[in-house]
Design an enzyme around this catalytic site. Sequence first.
Site, PDB file in Angstrom:
ATOM      1  N   THR A  27       0.838  -1.205   0.000  1.00 54.11           N
ATOM      2  CA  THR A  27       0.000   0.000   0.000  1.00 54.11           C
ATOM      3  C   THR A  27       0.871   1.252   0.000  1.00 54.11           C
ATOM      4  O   THR A  27       0.495   2.266  -0.582  1.00 54.11           O
ATOM      5  CB  THR A  27      -0.948   0.024   1.220  1.00 54.11           C
ATOM      6  N   GLN A 100       1.771 -13.114  -0.791  1.00 52.79           N
ATOM      7  CA  GLN A 100       0.416 -13.204  -1.342  1.00 52.79           C
ATOM      8  C   GLN A 100       0.234 -12.189  -2.469  1.00 52.79           C
ATOM      9  O   GLN A 100      -0.815 -12.158  -3.094  1.00 52.79           O
ATOM     10  CB  GLN A 100      -0.611 -12.914  -0.239  1.00 52.79           C
ATOM     11  N   ASP A 103       2.368  -8.297  -7.371  1.00 55.12           N
ATOM     12  CA  ASP A 103       2.858  -7.050  -7.969  1.00 55.12           C
ATOM     13  C   ASP A 103       4.321  -7.062  -8.376  1.00 55.12           C
ATOM     14  O   ASP A 103       4.826  -6.060  -8.892  1.00 55.12           O
ATOM     15  CB  ASP A 103       2.583  -5.871  -7.017  1.00 55.12           C
ATOM     16  N   HIS A 120      -0.010 -16.455  -4.991  1.00 59.00           N
ATOM     17  CA  HIS A 120      -1.149 -16.048  -5.829  1.00 59.00           C
ATOM     18  C   HIS A 120      -0.713 -15.605  -7.214  1.00 59.00           C
ATOM     19  O   HIS A 120      -1.449 -14.910  -7.911  1.00 59.00           O
ATOM     20  CB  HIS A 120      -1.945 -14.937  -5.124  1.00 59.00           C
ATOM     21  N   CYS A 153      -1.479 -19.141 -27.214  1.00 61.04           N
ATOM     22  CA  CYS A 153      -0.066 -19.494 -27.017  1.00 61.04           C
ATOM     23  C   CYS A 153       0.648 -19.614 -28.364  1.00 61.04           C
ATOM     24  O   CYS A 153       0.171 -20.294 -29.271  1.00 61.04           O
ATOM     25  CB  CYS A 153       0.035 -20.810 -26.254  1.00 61.04           C
ATOM     26  N   ASN A 219       1.375  -5.687  11.162  1.00 61.39           N
ATOM     27  CA  ASN A 219       0.229  -5.342  10.317  1.00 61.39           C
ATOM     28  C   ASN A 219      -0.470  -4.141  10.942  1.00 61.39           C
ATOM     29  O   ASN A 219      -0.522  -4.015  12.161  1.00 61.39           O
ATOM     30  CB  ASN A 219      -0.750  -6.532  10.222  1.00 61.39           C
ATOM     31  N   ILE A 237       4.809  -0.452   7.737  1.00 62.65           N
ATOM     32  CA  ILE A 237       5.917  -1.364   7.460  1.00 62.65           C
ATOM     33  C   ILE A 237       7.187  -0.644   6.989  1.00 62.65           C
ATOM     34  O   ILE A 237       8.290  -0.958   7.452  1.00 62.65           O
ATOM     35  CB  ILE A 237       5.456  -2.417   6.432  1.00 62.65           C
TER      36      ILE A 237
HETATM   37 ZN    ZN Z   1       1.107 -23.276 -24.784  1.00 68.09          ZN
END
Ligand code: ZN
Length: 248
Positions: A27, A100, A103, A120, A153, A219, A237
């Site tokens: 953030t 998690q 970015d 993630h 692809c 946190n 943080i």
């Molecule tokens: Zn592929």
Amino acid sequence: MTPADRLARLLAQSRRAVVFSGAGISTESGIPDFRSPGGVWSKMTPIGFHDFMADPALRREAWSRVYSGAARWTGASPNAGHHAVARLVAQGKVAAVITQNVDNLHQASGVPAGKVVELHGNASYATCLACGLRHELKDLRAAFLATGEPPACRSCGGVVKSATISFGQSMPAGEMARAEDETVACDLFVVLGSSLVVYPAADFPLMAKRNGAALAIVNREPTPQDRYADLVLHEEIGPLMSQVAPVS
Ligand code: ZN
């Protein structure tokens, strides 16, 4: 003893620490926590994995979001918190960063990609869901903007998707296994900016604790796991970690 001193002391006592990061570390880079009010999911409905696969219109919508930057997941710069974590990795104090976040900011701050475990996925590139081939977003951009057709692809013709793990998509088995290995191998598990409510990611802090590691949770808001932690700091943080791991 200041909050930074308390975390620094735990790190000094540790031989192998792991950092576990969530939205709260980013953030300060201007990326809103996507689950919070004002975050991306309060403004648009997430496209789940099954809808993405089943509905070409939603696949187009997902790709138009990638190039509109709607989620604001890419293009940001790492902040003081990321840089402090990168220093701890460079010093050999932190063995791995389990995140998690999607970015790419830990890598952008200098943590080797091999030491970042992305639960993630990663929004800064795409992968073929059939063969796994990596595709760079910049290479797919012109064709998508010209035709509106979601990319296929270049190797196998399969469906290509942003490398994030969408709602309804299974967790990446390799990353989950690596996260577990790092968690049970550490003697200090440091949560930075996660509310610890999203499972299975939120299983890791207690896994570490059960395995004998010390648990520190940093946190802004309280988390459901605070009562199990050896140290709980409700701090910003970047400023905190800049004191814990100062530029030498
Ligand atoms: Zn592929």
